[in-house]
Structures are given as structure tokens and as C-alpha cells.
Design a protein around this motif. Structure first.
Motif, PDB file in Angstrom:
ATOM      1  N   GLU A  15      15.141   3.310 -11.909  1.00  0.00           N
ATOM      2  CA  GLU A  15      14.860   3.497 -10.492  1.00  0.00           C
ATOM      3  C   GLU A  15      14.711   4.980 -10.193  1.00  0.00           C
ATOM      4  O   GLU A  15      15.631   5.770 -10.405  1.00  0.00           O
ATOM      5  CB  GLU A  15      15.978   2.920  -9.633  1.00  0.00           C
ATOM      6  CG  GLU A  15      15.705   3.047  -8.149  1.00  0.00           C
ATOM      7  CD  GLU A  15      16.849   2.550  -7.286  1.00  0.00           C
ATOM      8  OE1 GLU A  15      16.584   2.203  -6.126  1.00  0.00           O
ATOM      9  OE2 GLU A  15      18.008   2.523  -7.757  1.00  0.00           O
ATOM     10  N   GLY A  38      13.224   3.519  -3.473  1.00  0.00           N
ATOM     11  CA  GLY A  38      13.653   3.383  -4.860  1.00  0.00           C
ATOM     12  C   GLY A  38      12.531   2.663  -5.584  1.00  0.00           C
ATOM     13  O   GLY A  38      12.270   1.491  -5.300  1.00  0.00           O
ATOM     14  N   PHE A  40      10.914   1.258  -9.029  1.00  0.00           N
ATOM     15  CA  PHE A  40      11.364   0.826 -10.355  1.00  0.00           C
ATOM     16  C   PHE A  40      10.222   0.947 -11.354  1.00  0.00           C
ATOM     17  O   PHE A  40       9.136   0.425 -11.133  1.00  0.00           O
ATOM     18  CB  PHE A  40      11.884  -0.615 -10.297  1.00  0.00           C
ATOM     19  CG  PHE A  40      13.175  -0.714  -9.542  1.00  0.00           C
ATOM     20  CD1 PHE A  40      14.387  -0.583 -10.199  1.00  0.00           C
ATOM     21  CD2 PHE A  40      13.179  -0.900  -8.176  1.00  0.00           C
ATOM     22  CE1 PHE A  40      15.587  -0.658  -9.503  1.00  0.00           C
ATOM     23  CE2 PHE A  40      14.363  -0.972  -7.462  1.00  0.00           C
ATOM     24  CZ  PHE A  40      15.573  -0.847  -8.132  1.00  0.00           C
TER      25      PHE A  40
END
Length: 129
Positions: A15, A38, A40
Motif C-alpha cells: 500500500e 492508499g 495497492f
């Protein structure tokens, strides 16, 4: 033939935390409001520390400035790495690629993590507009 990436325990889900805010924000004010994502990323690396380094390079490349629709100078800024999760299975349909250890908690608290299908679909539709 199935679509699959054979995993030799060298895949990580990392992340990358990024922040969007006006360029002239008071960076000394840690309570200022800003948009934070965030993101990923699937990272192939020989070890977690290598995955971290690779993700950090990706994050730093994402720094940039632009003018928004109101002609305000804005910036996307790499903040850091939020999490690294090793992927333990081959990567294919239905493979488990991420997990979170919520600890030893009450059943009532664990029930609060669950969202309805309608809520999740509605949230994704809002994000994709």
C-alpha cells in the motif's frame, strides 16, 4: 489453460499512501485536512525489504503539481508505505491475495466490518464517476 501466475513466494501487495492538497498548505500544521489515498500495488521482489524499496520508488515517481479547475496550484505527494502483505498463493481467480489481522476482538466488533452488497456497489459507482 487457466490464467495463473505461479507464485514462488516472491509477490507482495504494498500500500502506497499519497496525499492531495494545495501547494500553499501549511505543512507545519499536522491537523490540516487533505485528500489521502492508499493505492495497492502488486510487487514482485525477493524479500519484503526489496518490495518496500520498489514501492517507494513508485510512490516518489507519483509526486507532481498541477492547477485544478479553480486555478489553484495543487500537489500529489508520496507520503510513505502503509502496509506490505506477502501473497502466499498462486495468483489466479479466487486466490487470497490480502489479509488483515484484526486481533482478538469481540464478535460484535467483527460484525461491524461487514458491508452490504448494495453499499459496496454504490461506493464503487461513486468513485468511478
Amino acid at each position: 489453460m487457466r490464467d495463473k501466475i505461479v507464485n514462488k513466494k516472491n509477490w507482495f501487495l504494498v500500500e502506497i499512501i499519497e496525499r492531495l492538497e494545495p501547494v500553499d498548505s501549511d505543512s507545519t500544521n499536522s491537523l490540516r485536512r487533505c485528500t489521502v489515498y492508499g493505492n495497492f500495488h502488486l510487487i514482485k521482489a525477493t524479500a519484503a525489504d526489496k518490495a518496500y524499496d520498489k514501492a517507494e520508488k513508485i510512490g516518489k515517481k507519483g509526486n507532481y503539481h498541477f492547477k485544478n479547475a479553480d486555478k489553484r496550484n495543487m500537489k500529489w505527494e508520496y507520503v510513505g508505505i502503509g502496509d506490505i502483505v506477502p501473497i502466499l498463493e498462486d495468483i489466479e481467480d479466487k486466490a487470497e491475495i490480502m489479509w488483515t489481522d484484526y486481533g482478538f476482538i469481540s464478535a460484535k466488533r467483527s460484525d461491524k466490518f461487514v458491508k452490504t452488497k448494495a453499499d459496496l456497489v454504490k461506493r464503487l459507482k461513486r468513485k468511478n464517476k
